[in-house]
Design an enzyme around this catalytic site. Structure first.
Site, PDB file in Angstrom:
ATOM      1  N   GLU A   1       4.975  -2.563   7.672  1.00 56.54           N
ATOM      2  CA  GLU A   1       4.367  -2.573   6.338  1.00 56.54           C
ATOM      3  C   GLU A   1       2.833  -2.635   6.423  1.00 56.54           C
ATOM      4  OE1 GLU A   1       5.310  -2.279   3.258  1.00 56.54           O
ATOM      5  OE2 GLU A   1       3.518  -3.041   2.271  1.00 56.54           O
TER       6      GLU A   1
ATOM      7  N   LYS B   1      -9.155   5.795  17.543  1.00 53.47           N
ATOM      8  CA  LYS B   1      -9.553   6.255  16.216  1.00 53.47           C
ATOM      9  C   LYS B   1     -10.995   5.869  15.916  1.00 53.47           C
ATOM     10  CE  LYS B   1      -5.345   6.760  13.762  1.00 53.47           C
ATOM     11  NZ  LYS B   1      -5.803   7.956  13.088  1.00 53.47           N
TER      12      LYS B   1
ATOM     13  N   TRP C   1       4.110 -15.031  -0.297  1.00 54.76           N
ATOM     14  CA  TRP C   1       4.596 -13.639  -0.425  1.00 54.76           C
ATOM     15  C   TRP C   1       5.597 -13.293   0.665  1.00 54.76           C
ATOM     16  CZ3 TRP C   1       4.450  -8.950   2.265  1.00 54.76           C
ATOM     17  CH2 TRP C   1       3.752  -8.960   3.465  1.00 54.76           C
TER      18      TRP C   1
ATOM     19  N   TYR D   1       0.991  -1.311   8.653  1.00 53.72           N
ATOM     20  CA  TYR D   1       0.480   0.028   8.957  1.00 53.72           C
ATOM     21  C   TYR D   1       0.730   0.988   7.806  1.00 53.72           C
ATOM     22  CZ  TYR D   1      -0.491  -2.083  13.289  1.00 53.72           C
ATOM     23  OH  TYR D   1      -0.998  -2.946  14.216  1.00 53.72           O
TER      24      TYR D   1
ATOM     25  N   THR E   1      -5.815   2.347  18.192  1.00 52.69           N
ATOM     26  CA  THR E   1      -6.754   2.046  17.120  1.00 52.69           C
ATOM     27  C   THR E   1      -8.171   2.255  17.605  1.00 52.69           C
ATOM     28  OG1 THR E   1      -5.169   0.336  16.510  1.00 52.69           O
ATOM     29  CG2 THR E   1      -7.223   0.371  15.311  1.00 52.69           C
TER      30      THR E   1
ATOM     31  N   HIS F   1      -0.098 -13.277  -6.172  1.00 51.64           N
ATOM     32  CA  HIS F   1      -1.295 -12.518  -5.766  1.00 51.64           C
ATOM     33  C   HIS F   1      -0.953 -11.616  -4.582  1.00 51.64           C
ATOM     34  CE1 HIS F   1      -5.304 -11.601  -4.176  1.00 51.64           C
ATOM     35  NE2 HIS F   1      -4.939 -12.145  -3.032  1.00 51.64           N
TER      36      HIS F   1
ATOM     37  N   HIS G   1       4.893 -11.395  16.677  1.00 53.34           N
ATOM     38  CA  HIS G   1       3.581 -12.059  16.802  1.00 53.34           C
ATOM     39  C   HIS G   1       3.214 -12.804  15.515  1.00 53.34           C
ATOM     40  CE1 HIS G   1       1.432  -8.105  15.439  1.00 53.34           C
ATOM     41  NE2 HIS G   1       1.666  -8.877  14.411  1.00 53.34           N
ATOM     42  N   HIS G   2       3.996 -12.607  14.455  1.00 52.13           N
ATOM     43  CA  HIS G   2       3.780 -13.388  13.238  1.00 52.13           C
ATOM     44  C   HIS G   2       4.447 -14.750  13.339  1.00 52.13           C
ATOM     45  CE1 HIS G   2       2.172 -10.032  10.834  1.00 52.13           C
ATOM     46  NE2 HIS G   2       2.936  -9.301  11.610  1.00 52.13           N
TER      47      HIS G   2
ATOM     48  N   HIS H   1       5.803  -6.015   9.730  1.00 53.64           N
ATOM     49  CA  HIS H   1       4.705  -5.479  10.534  1.00 53.64           C
ATOM     50  C   HIS H   1       4.476  -3.992  10.304  1.00 53.64           C
ATOM     51  CE1 HIS H   1       1.263  -6.134  12.837  1.00 53.64           C
ATOM     52  NE2 HIS H   1       1.459  -4.929  13.299  1.00 53.64           N
TER      53      HIS H   1
ATOM     54  N   ARG I   1      -3.808 -22.702   5.424  1.00 53.86           N
ATOM     55  CA  ARG I   1      -3.715 -21.849   4.254  1.00 53.86           C
ATOM     56  C   ARG I   1      -2.629 -22.376   3.321  1.00 53.86           C
ATOM     57  NH1 ARG I   1      -0.385 -16.573   6.495  1.00 53.86           N
ATOM     58  NH2 ARG I   1      -0.497 -15.934   4.331  1.00 53.86           N
TER      59      ARG I   1
ATOM     60  N   ASP J   1       3.216  21.971  -6.102  1.00 56.91           N
ATOM     61  CA  ASP J   1       3.531  20.644  -6.635  1.00 56.91           C
ATOM     62  C   ASP J   1       4.236  19.880  -5.520  1.00 56.91           C
ATOM     63  OD1 ASP J   1       4.457  18.395  -8.199  1.00 56.91           O
ATOM     64  OD2 ASP J   1       4.143  19.636  -9.971  1.00 56.91           O
TER      65      ASP J   1
ATOM     66  N   SER K   1      11.289   2.497  -5.396  1.00 51.48           N
ATOM     67  CA  SER K   1      10.171   3.364  -5.760  1.00 51.48           C
ATOM     68  C   SER K   1       9.447   3.872  -4.516  1.00 51.48           C
ATOM     69  CB  SER K   1       9.211   2.583  -6.663  1.00 51.48           C
ATOM     70  OG  SER K   1       7.967   3.202  -6.695  1.00 51.48           O
ATOM     71  N   SER K   2       9.142   2.960  -3.573  1.00 51.13           N
ATOM     72  CA  SER K   2       8.415   3.386  -2.367  1.00 51.13           C
ATOM     73  C   SER K   2       9.232   4.364  -1.551  1.00 51.13           C
ATOM     74  CB  SER K   2       8.109   2.198  -1.459  1.00 51.13           C
ATOM     75  OG  SER K   2       7.410   1.241  -2.133  1.00 51.13           O
TER      76      SER K   2
ATOM     77  N   SER L   1     -10.936   9.844   7.827  1.00 55.01           N
ATOM     78  CA  SER L   1     -10.979  11.014   8.694  1.00 55.01           C
ATOM     79  C   SER L   1     -11.278  12.287   7.917  1.00 55.01           C
ATOM     80  CB  SER L   1      -9.652  11.179   9.445  1.00 55.01           C
ATOM     81  OG  SER L   1      -9.358  10.024  10.172  1.00 55.01           O
TER      82      SER L   1
END
Lengths: 536, 192
Positions: A264, A340, A150, A266, A337, A79, A311-312, A262, A459, A108, A178-179, A277
Site C-alpha cells: 500500500e 530513481k 488507522w 508503494y 529507489t 485522519h 519491518h513494521h 507495505h 505517537r 477513453d 472502488s480501488s 519523471s
C-alpha cells in the site's frame, strides 16, 4: 457479466455532452470522472487536514486543553484513513483517469461504466466513516467513532472496538472495491487501448508506474478485504481468527494487515515517481535519463514490497533470522529507489533548467522524499527500530514520504496539467505563495518530529512529557501554517475551474513532442483521440 | 493469433484480473492455516502443545533450567487466577507437577478457557505438557474454587542457551460462547 467498452457505445459520441447534475452522476467520460476524483480527493485532503489540526491544537501545549483523549484517538484514526484512502489514493486514480488515455492515445478508459461506479462508491464509503465521527461527536451517549489507529490492530478493533467499528468495516470494504475496480480499469486500458506504435517500452513513465501500481492494488486490496472480513466475523459471528481464547492469534492480524500495508505504501508513492519523471525532463529540456532502468526499478520496488512487511512489527518477538531477513530485504529497496533518484538528478545534469511551479514542487519532492527515505533506512535497522518503534520519529518518516513526497507531486501534477484540464494557466502569484508557504511550513511541521521521536516521545497519545513542550509548540505552528497554505491552492483550483486566468496554449511548458497529452488543444476537448494517433 | 475485437480482448483481460482478485481474497484466508503451521514448526508465537504429549525419552542431569509461572486475566475476567508455585528449577527430561489456583468470586456459574504462551519463543516447542487444564474448558459454580494441576517436562533437546523459561497463562471468560453453543445444540436436538 456484461462489459461495456469504449467502442460499443460509439454511436452516442459527438451528439452533445450531458449537462447539469446528470453529466456528473452518470458520466462515463474519463475526463469528467478524473475531475470528480480530483475534487473529491482535495475535499478529503481538507477534511483530513482539519482532523490533523485538531490533533496539533491538542498537542500544542502539554496537558489536556482542546479535546478529550477519546476524541483525540478518533482524530488520529480517521485522519490516517481519510488521508490514505480518501486523499492520496483517489487523487492518483483521478490523474490516471485524466492522463492515461491522453498519454497512450486512447479515446477513453476501457471500462467506462465501471469507472463511473468505482468513483461513486467513494463518497458513500467516506460518508459512512465520517458519519461515525459526527454521530459520536454530536450525539450524546452514542458510541465512540473508530479510535484504534488507522492500522486497526486486533484486539483493539475486534474485542475492544466501539460499536461503530462495523461502520468502519463496511466503509473499508467499499473503498477497497472502488480501488480494485479503478486498478482493473487501468490495466485493461493500458493493455488493450494503446495507440498503434505505442509499445510498452515507449509508454510515458507515469503510465508505467500506474500500471505497476494497479497490479499491486489487485494483489493486496483483496487481502485487506479479507482482514476486515475476519474482523467482521470475529466481532459478530463468533469466529476467533484474532482471539487467543478461541485459538486465534492477534499477532496474525498484524501479519495480514502489513502484507497489505507495505505494498500500500508503494501504491501511494509509485504514481508520484511517474509524475516527477514526466515533469523533470520537460523543465530540464532533456529526455529522461535511464528510461529502461526506471521501468525495471519500479518493478523491482513493487516485487520487493511483498517481502518486507514484518519491518513494521520488529518488536512483536520474531526469531532473529526473521528480523534479519526483513531488515536486509527492506534495505535492498533503497537500491532501486536510489536508481530513481540518481536518474532524476542525472536528467537535470547540464539541462537548461527553468523553475516553473511544477518543477519547483518536483525538486522539493526529490530532496524531501530522499530525507524521508533516509529516515526509513534508519528505521529498517532492527536493533535501533526497537528504540524508534511507535515514536514521533516514525511519524516524521512517513509524513516526509507521504506529504512532502506523494502530496507534493500531486500538487506538481496539478500545476503541470491544470492548463490542459482547464484551458487557463494557474495563477502564478497564488501558486508561488502556495509553494513557498507549503515548503517552509512542511519542514517546520515535520522536521522537529525527528528530534522528539528520537528523544522518546511516543505517537498516538493526547499528551506528552514536559520536556517535549517547546518542540511541539513549533510543530503545531508549522501544522497550522501548512494547513492555511492550502487555501492558496483552493484559490488556484477554483480560478482555473472558473476559467479565470491567461488562456493556455496546447503545449504551454514546451514539453517534448512525443508526450501525446500536449498534442491536443487546451482545454482538452470532451472527446480526444477518436482516431488513434500513430506513434513512431 | 486470430484477430479479436477490442471488446473480446477487454473481456479476457477483465476476467483474468477478476480471477486474480478472488484468488488474493482467498489467499488472505489461506494465511491463517499457513501462519499456524509456521508457528507450530518454529514456535514463533510461543504456543505450546494443545493436547497431551508422550513422556520424556531421556534425562539431562548436567544442567538446571529455571521455569517461571505467570497467570493473568484478560480484560473483564473476574476470576482469581494465580500459580501456586511461582518458579522452580528442573533438569531437562524431569517430570514435574505444578498447580494453579482459580476461584469464581461472582454469583454465577461461569466457563473459562486458559491460553498458554511460552517465552522465549524458541523454548515453546521444548516445553511438553502431559496433562494440562488448558487442554479443556473450565467451569466453576458461583463462589467455588479449585486447584488445577499441570504436569510437564522440558525436552532434553532444549538449546543450552535457554536457562530460563516463562510459561504464562491468560484466562478468558467464554461463558457467552459456551452457552450459545449449548443452546444451539439443544435447539438441534429439539428439531430432531
Amino acid at each position: 457479466m456484461s462489459v461495456t467498452t469504449a467502442d460499443t457505445h460509439h454511436d452516442d459520441h459527438h451528439h452533445h455532452a450531458p449537462t447539469g447534475l446528470k453529466r456528473w452522476l452518470f458520466s462515463t467520460n474519463h475526463k469528467d470522472i478524473g475531475t470528480l476524483y480530483l475534487w473529491f480527493s482535495f475535499a478529503m485532503l481538507l477534511v483530513g487536514g482539519l482532523m490533523a489540526l485538531v490533533i496539533r491544537a491538542e498537542l500544542m501545549y502539554p496537558g489536556m486543553q482542546v479535546v478529550d483523549p477519546e476524541f483525540f484517538n478518533q482524530m488520529t484514526t480517521v485522519h490516517g484513513l481519510v488521508m490514505v484512502f480518501g486523499a492520496i489514493m483517489p487523487a492518483t486514480v483521478g490523474l490516471a483517469n485524466w492522463m492515461i488515455p491522453l498519454m497512450i492515445g486512447a479515446p477513453d478508459m476501457a471500462l467506462p461504466r465501471m469507472n463511473n461506479w468505482s468513483f461513486w462508491i467513494l463518497p458513500f464509503a467516506f460518508g459512512i466513516l465520517i458519519a461515525a465521527v459526527l454521530m459520536s461527536a454530536f450525539g450524546e451517549g452514542n458510541p465512540s467513532a473508530p479510535n484504534f489507529g488507522w492500522t486497526f490492530y486486533a484486539p483493539l478493533s475486534t474485542k475492544y472496538g466501539p460499536a461503530s467499528t462495523d461502520f468502519f468495516i463496511l466503509s473499508v470494504h467499499m473503498m477497497g472495491i472502488s480501488s480494485i475496480m479503478g486498478a482493473i480499469n487501468v490495466i485493461v486500458t493500458v493493455f488493450n487501448l494503446r495507440a498503434p506504435g505505442m509499445t510498452l517500452m515507449k509508454m510515458p513513465l507515469f503510465v508505467w508506474t500506474w500500471l505497476i501500481t494497479a497490479f499491486l492494488l489487485v494483489a493486496v486490496m483483496p487481502v485487506l478485504a479479507g482482514a476486515v472480513t475476519m474482523m467482521l466475523t470475529d466481532r459478530n459471528f463468533g469466529t476467533t481468527f484474532f482471539d487467543a481464547a478461541g485459538g486465534g492469534d492477534p499477532v496474525m492480524f498484524q501479519h495480514i494487515f502489513w502484507f497489505f500495508g507495505h505494498p500500500e505504501v508503494y501504491i501511494m508513492i509509485l504514481p508520484a515517481f511517474g509524475i516527477v519523471s514526466s515533469i523533470i525532463p520537460t523543465f530540464s529540456r532533456k529526455p529522461l535519463f535511464g528510461y529502461a532502468s526506471m521501468v525495471y526499478a519500479t518493478a523491482s520496488i513493487a516485487l520487493l514490497s511483498f517481502v518486507v512487511w514484518a519491518h513494521h512489527m520488529f518488536t512483536v518477538g520474531m526469531p532473529l533470522a526473521g528480523t534479519l531477513f526483513f531488515m536486509y530485504m527492506t534495505m535492498l529497496i533503497s537500491v532501486p529507489t536510489g536508481v530513481k533518484v540518481f536518474n532524476w538528478v542525472a536528467t537535470m545534469w547540464r539541462g537548461s533548467l527553468t523553475f516553473e511551479l511544477p518543477m519547483k514542487w518536483s525538486l522539493a519532492f526529490v530532496i524531501l522524499f530522499t530525507c524521508g527515505g533516509l529516515s526509513g533506512l534508519m528505521l529498517a535497522i532492527t536493533p535501533v527500530d526497537f528504540q524508534y518503534h511507535d515514536t514521533y520519529f516514525v511519524v516524521a518518516h512517513f509524513h516526509y514520504v507521504l506529504v512532502s513526497g506523494a502530496l507534493f507531486t500531486l500538487f506538481a501534477a496539478a500545476y503541470y496539467w491544470l492548463p490542459k484540464w482547464s484551458g487557463v494557466m494557474p495563477s502564478k502569484l497564488l501558486g508561488e505563495l502556495h509553494f513557498w508557504n507549503s515548503l517552509l511550513s512542511v519542514n517546520l511541521l515535520f522536521f522537529p518530529m525527528h528530534f522528539v521521536g528520537l528523544a522518546g516521545m511516543p505517537r498516538r497519545y493526547a499528551d506528552y512529557a514536559l520536556q517535549f513542550a517547546d518542540y511541539n509548540w513549533w510543530i503545531s505552528i508549522g501544522g497550522f501554517w501548512f494547513g492555511l497554505s492550502q487555501i492558496f491552492f483552493l484559490a488556484v483550483a477554483v480560478r482555473c475551474a472558473m476559467k479565470k486566468g491567461e488562456p493556455a496554449p496546447a503545449n504551454p511548458w514546451d514539453a517534448p513532442e512525443e508526450d501525446l497529452e500536449w498534442t491536443v488543444p487546451s482545454p482538452a476537448p470532451f472527446h480526444t483521440f477518436d482516431t488513434p494517433p500513430v506513434v513512431k | 493469433m486470430a484477430e479479436q475485437s477490442l471488446q473480446q480482448r477487454n473481456r479476457k483481460t477483465l476476467t483474468k484480473l477478476v480471477i486474480g482478485v478472488v484468488a488474493m481474497f482467498g489467499f488472505a484466508f489461506a494465511m491463517v492455516p499457513l501462519y499456524n503451521v509456521l508457528c507450530d514448526i518454529t514456535g514463533l508465537n510461543g504456543k505450546t502443545n494443545s493436547s497431551a504429549a508422550a513422556g520424556p525419552t531421556a534425562l539431562d542431569e548436567d544442567r538446571l533450567v529455571t521455569v517461571q509461572f505467570v497467570a493473568s486475566n484478560s480484560r473483564g475476567m473476574p476470576w482469581e487466577f494465580a500459580p501456586e508455585t511461582r518458579s522452580l528449577k528442573i533438569h531437562p527430561g524431569e517430570i514435574k507437577q505444578v498447580s494453579f489456583y482459580v476461584k469464581n468470586p461472582t454469583g454465577e456459574h461461569m466457563w473459562a478457557q486458559t491460553v498458554p504462551s511460552v517465552s522465549p519463543g524458541v523454548a515453546a516447542q521444548y516445553l511438553k505438557k502431559t496433562q494440562c487444564f488448558c487442554f479443556d474448558k473450565q467451569q466453576l459454580d458461583a463462589g467455588s474454587d479449585e486447584s488445577m494441576p499441570m504436569i510437564f517436562y522440558l525436552d532434553p533437546e532444549i538449546p543450552r542457551h535457554v536457562t530460563t523459561v516463562t510459561l504464562s497463562y491468560t484466562i478468558f471468560d467464554i461463558t457467552d460462547r459456551v452457552e450459545a453453543e449449548q443452546s444451539a445444540e439443544k435447539k438441534d436436538l429439539a428439531a430432531r
